[in-house]
Enzyme design. Structure first.
Site, PDB file in Angstrom:
ATOM      1  N   ASN A  70      53.110  10.456  36.851  1.00 19.66           N
ATOM      2  CA  ASN A  70      51.874  10.794  37.549  1.00 19.66           C
ATOM      3  C   ASN A  70      50.763   9.871  37.113  1.00 19.66           C
ATOM      4  O   ASN A  70      50.718   9.417  35.965  1.00 19.66           O
ATOM      5  CB  ASN A  70      51.488  12.262  37.292  1.00 19.66           C
ATOM      6  N   GLY A  73      44.642  10.415  37.374  1.00 21.54           N
ATOM      7  CA  GLY A  73      43.374   9.752  37.024  1.00 21.54           C
ATOM      8  C   GLY A  73      42.278  10.711  36.624  1.00 21.54           C
ATOM      9  O   GLY A  73      41.103  10.480  36.922  1.00 21.54           O
ATOM     10  N   LEU A  74      42.670  11.808  35.945  1.00 18.28           N
ATOM     11  CA  LEU A  74      41.689  12.756  35.407  1.00 18.28           C
ATOM     12  C   LEU A  74      40.735  13.313  36.466  1.00 18.28           C
ATOM     13  O   LEU A  74      39.565  13.584  36.179  1.00 18.28           O
ATOM     14  CB  LEU A  74      40.877  12.126  34.256  1.00 18.28           C
ATOM     15  N   CYS A 131      45.066   9.682  27.649  1.00 21.78           N
ATOM     16  CA  CYS A 131      45.475   9.619  29.048  1.00 21.78           C
ATOM     17  C   CYS A 131      45.884   8.194  29.386  1.00 21.78           C
ATOM     18  O   CYS A 131      45.102   7.257  29.194  1.00 21.78           O
ATOM     19  CB  CYS A 131      44.349  10.048  29.981  1.00 21.78           C
ATOM     20  N   LYS A 166      44.741  15.446  21.173  1.00 21.85           N
ATOM     21  CA  LYS A 166      45.992  15.222  21.906  1.00 21.85           C
ATOM     22  C   LYS A 166      46.426  13.769  21.737  1.00 21.85           C
ATOM     23  O   LYS A 166      45.726  12.849  22.153  1.00 21.85           O
ATOM     24  CB  LYS A 166      45.806  15.555  23.394  1.00 21.85           C
ATOM     25  N   ILE A 192      53.425  15.581  22.634  1.00 28.90           N
ATOM     26  CA  ILE A 192      52.901  14.277  22.989  1.00 28.90           C
ATOM     27  C   ILE A 192      52.289  14.295  24.399  1.00 28.90           C
ATOM     28  O   ILE A 192      52.678  15.104  25.234  1.00 28.90           O
ATOM     29  CB  ILE A 192      54.025  13.192  22.960  1.00 28.90           C
ATOM     30  N   THR A 194      51.864  11.986  27.921  1.00 28.51           N
ATOM     31  CA  THR A 194      52.948  11.336  28.673  1.00 28.51           C
ATOM     32  C   THR A 194      53.218   9.917  28.165  1.00 28.51           C
ATOM     33  O   THR A 194      52.368   9.291  27.536  1.00 28.51           O
ATOM     34  CB  THR A 194      52.596  11.256  30.160  1.00 28.51           C
ATOM     35  N   GLY A 218      58.299  15.630  31.879  1.00 23.82           N
ATOM     36  CA  GLY A 218      59.523  16.322  32.269  1.00 23.82           C
ATOM     37  C   GLY A 218      60.607  16.172  31.218  1.00 23.82           C
ATOM     38  O   GLY A 218      60.417  15.499  30.193  1.00 23.82           O
TER      39      GLY A 218
END
Lengths: 304, 253
Positions: A70, A73-74, A131, A166, A192, A194, A218
């Protein structure tokens, strides 16, 4: 047998270790059609930034083997709208709310935290320094030890509430980042975020995701997440919230054994919005079968 | 919005219509009692993590407790779906999204569908039998043509192997001189087709609702994967939650 599923993360006590991950349940509105949010350990909001972000242009997602990429973009409503319209909603759900904050400067992290600190409904902050899908902030901070240290330090000064940083898996030594978080007064880490990935259309030779790369989530990333959590757990004494490809209660148990005090579930909510309920039931049954009184006994119970 | 249901549905039949299009019928009483025209369902085609995500399919028709889906095999998910047989179980999430508005004042429904874009229309047609209906439907070639559940069809083929040569929008343009404000267009098909249609609708000042297709994960607004650019402001709308049916002027195609 009475089973105690509650766990502590810093000053935060939650009724069970299942937390809905940021960016996978918005601000709770849609998932509340399936779940009574007060029965879930906690919900982490979609990242909030000072100003609204409209997010990345489509195509934003693509399925990959046992996972998905994905690059949203926040996309978020921004601080003001969050306070006006989303906080009252979250109050109505009577849920334990952890607010995720994304920013493109240290000042922005601090301003968001300071403003939101006044709201009782928000019990903790998860600071997104990892991110992979935005240019500013995101991984630029997440891969820079001194930046993560500074952010943790400054956000610490802005709130007494529990701070969770995070962390990104897109670096070689995640435990060094966990150490910096601990040194600068952070209460916990979530691991973690992504993994950076991409996919191509073999006919057009273009990346399928408009942003070129996206974040892989996933079950495909579960072994990576477990190894990163184990690395932190063996080296640093800091509570870990584990996430990355958790699909069922067995995965929850596995993450806790590897070192997690609690877990977050993300991608699975897209496929099975009842997953959180099924996991809470599954881990309770596991505890009964294994004569475990407090689920927290499982944390870092690995036999290496 | 109605309640979203997850139902373990039973396959009744899964019939091959042409080389790569299938008609799936499932017994799904709860969703069947709720779903409206133009809404969709998100279907888990496998019990394992591969493929991971559900597959979003428009509702094609409803009969009593049965849902009908007309789908084209395009990848691994639909390929697995095409092998489902009577008695197999499918986990279905629905009804999802906002469907067609059939309450407003129109006398003639013009349906414009390209290829598998015909999928949402059998159910719509059933619900508007009291109106005049003209269906413009386009396919690549004669062998692809499907008229399942359609009414009063006019065909176009890209290669001219049957009837009008060109797209269904070209066909509509060639015949559409008599359209008036009592007409309403319902459309579904590839984006290139919808772009042409949009131009035509604004020239003729005719109301048009389009059903969009998009890659998506959840189908109910949490993954934000199915963004489409909004015409009115600088923001994105979500195909799953704000659509899949939009007024053609609401969005940038």
């Amino acid at each position: 047998m009475d089973i105690n599923l509650s766990v502590n993360i810093g000053k935060l006590k939650i009724c069970n270790p299942i937390i809905l991950a940021s960016g996978t349940v918005g601000y709770g509105e849609e998932i509340a059609k399936f779940l009574e949010l007060s029965k879930i350990g906690a919900i982490i909001t979609k990242s909030i930034s000072l100003k609204p972000r409209k997010g990345n242009p489509p195509q934003r997602i693509v399925e990959t083997p046992s996972g998905m990429l994905n690059a949203i973009g926040l996309a978020n409503v921004g601080l003001e709208e969050f306070i006006t319209n989303k906080i009252p909603l979250l109050e109505k759900f009577n849920s334990t709310v952890i607010c995720n904050i994304a920013a493109s400067s240290i000042e922005e992290y601090v301003e968001c935290t300071r403003t939101l600190n006044d709201f009782d409904i928000i019990k903790a902050f998860e600071i997104n320094v990892s991110c992979p899908n935005v240019r500013e902030g995101g991984l630029i901070f997440g891969n820079d030890l001194s930046a993560v240290g500074k952010i943790t330090n400054q956000v610490r000064a802005a709130t007494e509430k529990t701070i969770i940083i995070k962390l990104s898996p897109n670096n070689s030594q995640i435990s060094e980042f966990a150490q910096v978080v601990k040194d600068e007064g952070g209460d916990a880490v979530s691991a973690i975020n992504t993994l950076v990935g991409t996919a191509f259309d073999i006919n057009t030779r273009k990346p399928i995701i408009k942003n070129i790369t996206g974040g892989l989530s996933g079950p495909a990333i579960k072994p990576v997440a477990l190894a990163k959590i184990l690395e932190i757990s063996r080296k640093i004494n800091i509570p870990i919230i584990g996430l990355g490809g958790i699909m069922n209660w067995k995965d929850v148990i596995e993450f806790m054994i590897a070192g997690a005090s609690a877990v977050q579930i993300g991608t699975v909510n897209f496929i099975n919005p009842f997953a959180a309920y099924e996991m809470i039931e599954g881990i309770a049954n596991y505890c009964i079968s294994n004569s475990i009184k407090n689920i927290s006994e499982l944390t870092a119970s690995y036999q290496l | 919005m109605s309640k979203i249901i997850i139902e373990n549905s039973i396959v009744e039949s899964n019939e091959r219509i042409n080389s790569n299009v299938y008609l799936l019928k499932v017994t799904s009483p709860e969703i069947a009692s709720q779903i409206g025209v133009g809404q969709f369902c998100n279907i888990k085609v496998s019990d394992t993590d591969y493929p991971l995500l559900r597959r979003p399919l428009s509702i094609c028709d409803v009969e009593d407790d049965k849902l009908f889906f007309l789908y084209q095999v395009v990848g691994v998910g639909t390929e697995i779906l095409s092998r489902k047989m009577k008695g197999d179980r499918l986990n279905i999430l629905g009804p999802l999204g906002n469907g067609f508005n059939i309450q407003d004042d129109f006398e003639t429904a013009i349906i414009v569908a390209g290829g598998i874009g015909i999928a949402p229309f059998p159910f719509l047609i059933k619900k508007i039998m009291n109106k005049n209906i003209i269906t413009y439907v386009g396919f690549k070639t004669k062998a692809d043509i499907i008229d399942y559940g359609l009414k009063n069809c006019k065909y176009s083929t890209d290669d001219g192997s049957l009837d009008f040569k060109g797209t269904c929008v070209d066909l509509l343009k060639s015949e559409g001189k008599t359209l008036n404000s009592k007409c309403k267009i319902f459309a579904c098909g590839p984006n290139s087709m919808l772009r042409n249609l949009k131009e035509f609708c604004s020239d003729k000042n005719i109301t048009c609702e389009v059903s969009l297709e998009s890659v998506m994960a959840c189908g109910f607004g949490i993954c934000q994967g199915c963004a489409v650019e909004s015409k009115n402001d600088d923001n994105y709308k979500l195909v799953c939650k704000d659509g899949p049916v939009f007024n053609i002027n609401e969005i940038k195609i």
